[in-house]
Design a protein around this motif. Sequence first.
Motif, PDB file in Angstrom:
ATOM      1  N   GLN A 102      11.611 -11.729  -0.992  1.00  0.00           N
ATOM      2  CA  GLN A 102      12.521 -12.063   0.103  1.00  0.00           C
ATOM      3  C   GLN A 102      11.907 -11.708   1.450  1.00  0.00           C
ATOM      4  O   GLN A 102      11.983 -12.486   2.415  1.00  0.00           O
ATOM      5  N   VAL A 103      11.282 -10.533   1.507  1.00  0.00           N
ATOM      6  CA  VAL A 103      10.651 -10.083   2.748  1.00  0.00           C
ATOM      7  C   VAL A 103       9.483 -10.998   3.116  1.00  0.00           C
ATOM      8  O   VAL A 103       9.334 -11.421   4.277  1.00  0.00           O
ATOM      9  N   ILE A 104       8.645 -11.308   2.144  1.00  0.00           N
ATOM     10  CA  ILE A 104       7.477 -12.158   2.387  1.00  0.00           C
ATOM     11  C   ILE A 104       7.898 -13.550   2.847  1.00  0.00           C
ATOM     12  O   ILE A 104       7.302 -14.134   3.761  1.00  0.00           O
ATOM     13  N   GLN A 105       8.949 -14.078   2.223  1.00  0.00           N
ATOM     14  CA  GLN A 105       9.465 -15.379   2.643  1.00  0.00           C
ATOM     15  C   GLN A 105       9.986 -15.312   4.077  1.00  0.00           C
ATOM     16  O   GLN A 105       9.750 -16.222   4.883  1.00  0.00           O
ATOM     17  N   MET A 106      10.686 -14.227   4.406  1.00  0.00           N
ATOM     18  CA  MET A 106      11.283 -14.115   5.730  1.00  0.00           C
ATOM     19  C   MET A 106      10.227 -14.098   6.827  1.00  0.00           C
ATOM     20  O   MET A 106      10.409 -14.709   7.891  1.00  0.00           O
ATOM     21  N   LEU A 127       9.099  -3.147   5.821  1.00  0.00           N
ATOM     22  CA  LEU A 127      10.339  -3.522   5.148  1.00  0.00           C
ATOM     23  C   LEU A 127      10.272  -3.383   3.636  1.00  0.00           C
ATOM     24  O   LEU A 127      11.296  -3.143   2.982  1.00  0.00           O
ATOM     25  N   ALA A 128       9.074  -3.539   3.069  1.00  0.00           N
ATOM     26  CA  ALA A 128       8.933  -3.728   1.620  1.00  0.00           C
ATOM     27  C   ALA A 128       9.472  -2.571   0.790  1.00  0.00           C
ATOM     28  O   ALA A 128       9.995  -2.771  -0.309  1.00  0.00           O
ATOM     29  N   ALA A 129       9.353  -1.352   1.299  1.00  0.00           N
ATOM     30  CA  ALA A 129       9.765  -0.185   0.522  1.00  0.00           C
ATOM     31  C   ALA A 129      11.248   0.143   0.683  1.00  0.00           C
ATOM     32  O   ALA A 129      11.714   1.168   0.203  1.00  0.00           O
ATOM     33  N   LYS A 130      11.993  -0.734   1.355  1.00  0.00           N
ATOM     34  CA  LYS A 130      13.426  -0.526   1.615  1.00  0.00           C
ATOM     35  C   LYS A 130      13.692   0.817   2.304  1.00  0.00           C
ATOM     36  O   LYS A 130      14.513   1.620   1.839  1.00  0.00           O
ATOM     37  N   PRO A 131      13.019   1.077   3.422  1.00  0.00           N
ATOM     38  CA  PRO A 131      13.262   2.354   4.108  1.00  0.00           C
ATOM     39  C   PRO A 131      14.657   2.384   4.722  1.00  0.00           C
ATOM     40  O   PRO A 131      15.269   1.337   4.962  1.00  0.00           O
ATOM     41  N   GLU A 132      15.142   3.586   4.983  1.00  0.00           N
ATOM     42  CA  GLU A 132      16.445   3.723   5.607  1.00  0.00           C
ATOM     43  C   GLU A 132      16.412   3.291   7.070  1.00  0.00           C
ATOM     44  O   GLU A 132      17.415   2.834   7.618  1.00  0.00           O
ATOM     45  N   ILE A 133      15.245   3.430   7.698  1.00  0.00           N
ATOM     46  CA  ILE A 133      15.134   3.099   9.117  1.00  0.00           C
ATOM     47  C   ILE A 133      13.692   2.706   9.429  1.00  0.00           C
ATOM     48  O   ILE A 133      12.749   3.257   8.850  1.00  0.00           O
ATOM     49  N   LYS A 177       6.614   1.099  -8.032  1.00  0.00           N
ATOM     50  CA  LYS A 177       6.500  -0.345  -8.126  1.00  0.00           C
ATOM     51  C   LYS A 177       7.490  -0.993  -7.160  1.00  0.00           C
ATOM     52  O   LYS A 177       8.641  -0.579  -7.075  1.00  0.00           O
ATOM     53  N   PRO A 178       7.031  -2.017  -6.438  1.00  0.00           N
ATOM     54  CA  PRO A 178       7.958  -2.681  -5.514  1.00  0.00           C
ATOM     55  C   PRO A 178       9.027  -3.457  -6.267  1.00  0.00           C
ATOM     56  O   PRO A 178       8.820  -3.911  -7.386  1.00  0.00           O
ATOM     57  N   ASP A 179      10.166  -3.596  -5.636  1.00  0.00           N
ATOM     58  CA  ASP A 179      11.227  -4.453  -6.141  1.00  0.00           C
ATOM     59  C   ASP A 179      10.767  -5.894  -5.921  1.00  0.00           C
ATOM     60  O   ASP A 179      10.692  -6.367  -4.781  1.00  0.00           O
ATOM     61  N   LEU A 193       0.803  -1.232   0.000  1.00  0.00           N
ATOM     62  CA  LEU A 193       0.000   0.000   0.000  1.00  0.00           C
ATOM     63  C   LEU A 193       0.834   1.280   0.000  1.00  0.00           C
ATOM     64  O   LEU A 193       0.567   2.186  -0.802  1.00  0.00           O
ATOM     65  N   PRO A 194       1.840   1.432   0.877  1.00  0.00           N
ATOM     66  CA  PRO A 194       2.609   2.687   0.860  1.00  0.00           C
ATOM     67  C   PRO A 194       3.254   2.971  -0.498  1.00  0.00           C
ATOM     68  O   PRO A 194       3.291   4.123  -0.947  1.00  0.00           O
TER      69      PRO A 194
END
Length: 273
Positions: A135-139, A167-173, A127-129, A119-120
């Motif tokens: 990888q995130v969903i598997q984790m 995690l999905a959007a690869k934020p810095e923090i 578009k998500p990577d 959603l974010p």
Amino acid sequence: MTTTSTAGRATAVAARASELSKIYGQGETRVVALDRVSVDFRQAEFTAIMGPSGSGKSTLMHCVAGLDTFSSGSVRIGDTELGSLKDKQLTKLRRDKIGFIFQAFNLLPTLTAQENITLPMDIAGRKPDAVWLDQVIQMVGLSSRLSHRPSQLSGGQQQRVAVARALAAKPEIIFGDEPTGNLDSRSGAEVLGFLRNSVRELGQTVVMVTHDPVAAAYADRVVFLADGRIVDEIHHPTADSVLDLMRSLPGSGNTSGTVPHQTAGFDGKGRTS
């Protein structure tokens, strides 16, 4: 303040508060929530923030995350000074560089798990990577639940969705405000394990406010606040070392000598058994 990680490697600072103060009210009603706090949160490190009720721990996280204003001092996310941003710029920074995990999950009930996770990025028109997202969903173990809506998921599964969304959007923090507060012990241990793995395996930066010594022991370090000031910190914490220090803080009121609750599958040294 040192810029070496717990593994001894020099690391960059993901977020920094310098001489940060937050004051509510005036005169007799004046309350100093934060009193000239300076702290770094380093990249690829898991930091827990703890302190007695009213110590300023949530206020500190909200100010550093750009969710609340501050009275004086400065906050930087990466190279960006938050105090210099206008509202739209701050909104964009939060969307692009910061992930949030809240105690109440904050999922949209009409969307599937997959749609809540992306959603974010959908709102931002990005578009998500696909490789990273998988990888995130598997984790977090959600591969078989992506088509389910929140009402069809357990509390632990809903919080996994919230973790994956952060995690999905690869934020810095990533900031977590009592992210396991509404979960049972086993589900809480799972979510904390995912956050621990995101730091170790994905290189994420996580800052979590918690009241629970067992949860804090998953972190690389614990920062302690009392009366709006940082009073101590522990590296490589254990539940017992955190509890011992918490009992000594002003206003802690904890003299029982026992850990509030024991998280299932937890060995008391920041690792799952």
